[in-house]
Design a protein around this motif. Structure first.
Motif: not given
Length: 146
Positions: A36-39, A44-46, A51-55
């Motif tokens: 992710y160095k080019e970002r 990525p930040v959420i 995050f808890n919903k996705y996990i």
């Protein structure tokens, strides 16, 4: 965040205690940072809620559904409920898993505490689960294989 990432470590200040925290990077974390160095942000930040919903969704799809008993007390009344594991997993589970697996791999508790930012052993103990695997390994290391 990028200013906290050095060649071999991440340097942060813990909000709760205002103390410096240095987390050594390993081959996996270096790979993710490189990816992710080019970002604008190195990873990525959420939000924690997303995050808890996705996990939870991911773990349900992966059929991580072993049953766990959660025991709570309301005064002297013991309240016990059974949940599939995917329902109770969260971002915080990762921290606990890291601590447990690090101890299992032989990293001393004092070192894991420094990485996780725990100041005292009593609060750290709540994070760590002594697995059957760890008990076997420790017994064999001390006394030899059966």
């Amino acid at each position: 965040m990028e200013e906290h990432i050095k060649e071999r470590e991440i340097r942060l200040t813990i909000k709760k205690t205002k103390e410096a925290l240095i987390v050594p990077l390993n081959v996996y974390s270096k790979y993710i940072l490189e990816k992710y160095k080019e970002r604008a942000y190195p990873i990525p930040v959420i939000s924690n809620q997303k995050f808890n919903k996705y996990i939870k969704e991911l773990c349900e799809k992966a059929e991580i559904n072993e049953h766990l008993e959660i025991i709570r007390f309301r005064g002297a009344e013991k309240i016990s409920k059974i949940y599939p594991k995917y329902k109770v997993i969260s971002a915080h589970s990762g921290r606990k898993t890291f601590a447990t697996l690090s101890l299992e791999k032989g990293i001393p508790a004092e070192t894991v505490m420094k990485i996780t930012g725990h100041a005292d052993y009593k609060s750290f103990q709540r994070y760590v689960k002594v697995t059957e695997e760890r008990k076997r390994n420790e017994m064999q290391k001390a006394w030899g294989a059966p």
